[in-house]
Scaffold this motif. Structure first.
Motif, PDB file in Angstrom:
ATOM      1  N   UNK A 100       0.864  -1.182   0.000  1.00 18.58           N
ATOM      2  CA  UNK A 100       0.000   0.000   0.000  1.00 18.58           C
ATOM      3  C   UNK A 100       0.902   1.234   0.000  1.00 18.58           C
ATOM      4  N   UNK A 101       0.446   2.267  -0.714  1.00 19.58           N
ATOM      5  CA  UNK A 101       1.279   3.459  -0.907  1.00 19.58           C
ATOM      6  C   UNK A 101       0.621   4.633  -0.190  1.00 19.58           C
ATOM      7  N   UNK A 102       1.253   5.103   0.897  1.00 20.83           N
ATOM      8  CA  UNK A 102       0.736   6.236   1.669  1.00 20.83           C
ATOM      9  C   UNK A 102       1.595   7.470   1.401  1.00 20.83           C
ATOM     10  N   UNK A 103       1.192   8.597   1.984  1.00 21.76           N
ATOM     11  CA  UNK A 103       2.035   9.799   1.906  1.00 21.76           C
ATOM     12  C   UNK A 103       1.332  10.960   1.233  1.00 21.76           C
ATOM     13  N   UNK A 104       1.603  12.171   1.711  1.00 22.44           N
ATOM     14  CA  UNK A 104       0.884  13.363   1.206  1.00 22.44           C
ATOM     15  C   UNK A 104       1.421  13.895  -0.112  1.00 22.44           C
ATOM     16  N   UNK A 105       2.615  13.474  -0.511  1.00 21.35           N
ATOM     17  CA  UNK A 105       3.214  14.123  -1.688  1.00 21.35           C
ATOM     18  C   UNK A 105       3.698  13.150  -2.738  1.00 21.35           C
ATOM     19  N   UNK A 106       2.863  12.169  -3.075  1.00 16.90           N
ATOM     20  CA  UNK A 106       3.293  11.211  -4.105  1.00 16.90           C
ATOM     21  C   UNK A 106       3.440  11.941  -5.438  1.00 16.90           C
ATOM     22  N   UNK A 107       4.542  11.729  -6.117  1.00 18.15           N
ATOM     23  CA  UNK A 107       4.731  12.368  -7.424  1.00 18.15           C
ATOM     24  C   UNK A 107       4.116  11.489  -8.506  1.00 18.15           C
ATOM     25  N   UNK A 108       3.914  12.089  -9.672  1.00 20.44           N
ATOM     26  CA  UNK A 108       3.367  11.312 -10.803  1.00 20.44           C
ATOM     27  C   UNK A 108       4.306  10.168 -11.166  1.00 20.44           C
ATOM     28  N   UNK A 109       5.596  10.436 -11.035  1.00 25.37           N
ATOM     29  CA  UNK A 109       6.575   9.391 -11.339  1.00 25.37           C
ATOM     30  C   UNK A 109       6.406   8.204 -10.383  1.00 25.37           C
ATOM     31  N   UNK A 110       6.199   8.517  -9.097  1.00 21.12           N
ATOM     32  CA  UNK A 110       5.990   7.438  -8.119  1.00 21.12           C
ATOM     33  C   UNK A 110       4.696   6.679  -8.411  1.00 21.12           C
ATOM     34  N   UNK A 111       3.673   7.424  -8.830  1.00 21.85           N
ATOM     35  CA  UNK A 111       2.391   6.770  -9.158  1.00 21.85           C
ATOM     36  C   UNK A 111       2.585   5.802 -10.323  1.00 21.85           C
ATOM     37  N   UNK A 112       3.313   6.263 -11.338  1.00 19.37           N
ATOM     38  CA  UNK A 112       3.574   5.422 -12.523  1.00 19.37           C
ATOM     39  C   UNK A 112       4.336   4.167 -12.120  1.00 19.37           C
ATOM     40  N   UNK A 113       5.348   4.365 -11.298  1.00 18.68           N
ATOM     41  CA  UNK A 113       6.170   3.236 -10.838  1.00 18.68           C
ATOM     42  C   UNK A 113       5.295   2.167 -10.181  1.00 18.68           C
ATOM     43  N   UNK A 114       4.425   2.598  -9.269  1.00 24.14           N
ATOM     44  CA  UNK A 114       3.629   1.636  -8.513  1.00 24.14           C
ATOM     45  C   UNK A 114       2.521   1.026  -9.370  1.00 24.14           C
ATOM     46  N   UNK A 115       1.962   1.824 -10.270  1.00 19.26           N
ATOM     47  CA  UNK A 115       0.888   1.288 -11.123  1.00 19.26           C
ATOM     48  C   UNK A 115       1.431   0.221 -12.068  1.00 19.26           C
ATOM     49  N   UNK A 116       2.626   0.445 -12.565  1.00 23.34           N
ATOM     50  CA  UNK A 116       3.173  -0.540 -13.508  1.00 23.34           C
ATOM     51  C   UNK A 116       3.781  -1.732 -12.768  1.00 23.34           C
ATOM     52  N   UNK A 117       4.313  -1.492 -11.573  1.00 26.84           N
ATOM     53  CA  UNK A 117       4.948  -2.583 -10.823  1.00 26.84           C
ATOM     54  C   UNK A 117       3.954  -3.415 -10.027  1.00 26.84           C
ATOM     55  N   UNK A 118       2.745  -2.900  -9.836  1.00 22.19           N
ATOM     56  CA  UNK A 118       1.735  -3.621  -9.053  1.00 22.19           C
ATOM     57  C   UNK A 118       1.527  -2.976  -7.697  1.00 22.19           C
ATOM     58  N   UNK A 119       0.272  -2.800  -7.324  1.00 25.60           N
ATOM     59  CA  UNK A 119      -0.038  -2.110  -6.065  1.00 25.60           C
ATOM     60  C   UNK A 119      -1.361  -2.638  -5.517  1.00 25.60           C
ATOM     61  N   UNK A 120      -1.427  -2.720  -4.204  1.00 26.15           N
ATOM     62  CA  UNK A 120      -2.673  -3.137  -3.559  1.00 26.15           C
ATOM     63  C   UNK A 120      -3.652  -1.960  -3.540  1.00 26.15           C
TER      64      UNK A 120
END
Ligand code: LLP
Length: 421
Positions: A100-120
């Motif tokens: 699970x990905x928490x945090x107030x300042x997720x960047x678009x790059x981080x979102x892309x990373x997790x979406x492509x790598x798999x995320x709960x």
């Protein structure tokens, strides 16, 4: 209970004498006990059973890959707050559907990373973040599973720097605006709303604030469902406190915390997630250090040790207490000697404890700071050009260096002097 006990007059980590580790790798170093990490993880899974649940370890408290692998192999999920932590979880073999990905300042790059790598799921903390995530997911032809973190405006009664659940804190959306924000989330094409997230702070030593927050989340679940949303998962955050001063602190037990969760949200038919960090890792680690000098000051004696605020910043940053014990067990009947325990860094803030009864220690003696597994090594730095403190994991009679002390050459080689200088 942890697995740092005296045996034959010597502090042991499980079956390994701490003195032997120090003789092999030098001091200072962090030392973790696999059995303690395992035990603490199981306390939570037992406390939440039979509810459908996942215990997501808050990586920020202790992020060494070996520790993540150990917990991952037990079935733990992971709570990450940066692309770096996400990469650590994957590198430790944790499947994306347990992250699970928490945090107030997720960047678009981080979102892309997790979406492509798999995320709960992403725990979304604001409307701008929600819109950005929808755009990123849509551009990848995906839908991002989300909960929205609500700020329940509850006083966690903990240190002000680690309280997160009051309306003046930067975290989550105000619970009063939840209907409006969930309605927008439901309209965004790249999102799939699955639940609610809440986390009110860290080192909570009273269950009452959890109860207030979880009751509000239970009410919100019913309201959002009546407004047509699917709420199938509640992420209830981390924050359960640990005893730092063992002689006089007795925070609530995971079993009581689990009972509270069942009482407040157990009848909603949801899957429950929690994100404990400190309770799993805190008392599973010690920081071992040697005495450099004993200095007699005016009306006080200083124990100058080779660990410093750069290795364990909690006392200087939060005024935190860590029990300090001698690695060689003091003989029965020997009186403690009172010291100000300080490091070598050139500022007064580099003080671990004032007027602390320890033992009649001298040069070269080893000491251990207890309860240092959480927010210890992860917050260490190289301030004063002191090489990053190493980490050791013990399991039974095995020990291994799981992060080596950098050499001075390695430390210096990270800098470059521009050729035009
Ligand atoms: N989930 C979220 C969203 C968090 O922000 C935190 C901690 C946790 C879970 C884990 O909380 P725990 O179970 O470990 O209390 N450096 C400070 C602690 C900062 C905690 C930040 N957030 C310290 O040394 O006390």
């Amino acid at each position: 209970m942890d697995h740092f006990l005296y045996r034959d007059g010597q502090l042991h980590a499980e079956d390994v004498a701490v003195r032997d580790i120090a003789a092999t790798i030098g001091t200072p170093f962090y030392c973790y006990s696999a059995a303690t990490l395992t035990r603490h993880y199981h306390l939570f899974t037992e406390a939440l059973s039979p509810l459908p649940h996942m215990v997501c370890f808050a990586i920020k408290s202790l992020s060494n890959l070996a520790v993540l692998k150990l917990l991952g192999d037990l079935g733990a999920g992971m709570d990450v707050v940066s692309g770096g932590e996400y990469r650590r979880a994957l590198a430790a073999g944790i499947p994306g559907d347990r992250i699970v990905f928490s945090g107030v300042g997720k960047t678009r790059e981080e979102m892309r990373l997790a979406l492509t790598g798999g995320i709960r799921q992403f725990n979304v903390e604001s409307e701008p973040e929600m819109r950005a995530l929808s755009e990123v997911a849509t551009s990848l032809g995906l839908r991002a599973p989300i909960t929205i973190r609500v700020n329940p405006d509850v006083d966690a009664k903990t240190h002000e720097k680690i309280a997160t659940g009051k309306s003046e804190n930067k975290f989550g959306i105000p619970i009063a605006r939840a209907s409006e924000v969930y309605a927008e989330a439901a309209r965004l094409p790249g999102l799939e709303v699955i639940g609610i997230d809440v986390h009110i702070g860290s080192q909570l030593t009273d269950l009452a604030p959890f109860e207030q927050a979880y009751l509000k989340v239970a009410d919100l679940t019913r309201r959002l469902r009546s407004e047509g949303h699917t709420i199938s998962r509640l992420d209830l955050g981390g924050g359960l406190g640990i005893p730092y001063a063992r002689s006089n602190e007795a925070p609530p037990l995971p079993m009581d915390y689990g009972a509270l969760i069942k009482r407040t949200v157990g009848d909603l038919g949801v899957e429950v997630e929690i994100e404990p960090g400190r309770l799993i890792s805190g008392n599973a680690g010690i920081l071992v250090s040697s005495v450099i000098y004993v200095k007699n000051g005016e009306g006080r004696d200083f124990l100058i040790v080779d660990a410093a605020m750069n290795d364990l910043v909690r006392p200087s940053m939060y005024g935190a207490h860590h029990d300090i014990i001698a690695v060689e067990e003091p003989a029965p009947g020997v009186d403690a000697r009172v010291f100000d325990v300080v490091g070598p860094v050139c500022e007064t803030g580099d003080t671990f404890a004032k007027a602390r009864p320890v033992a009649p220690l001298g040069e070269g003696d080893l000491i251990a700071f207890r309860s240092a597994g959480a927010y210890g090594a992860v917050m260490a730095s190289e301030y004063n050009s002191r090489p990053l403190v190493p980490e050791v994991l013990v399991k039974g009679d095995h020990f291994a260096v799981i992060r080596a002390r950098p050499t001075f050459d390695e430390m210096l080689s990270r800098d470059t002097i521009p050729e035009w200088l």
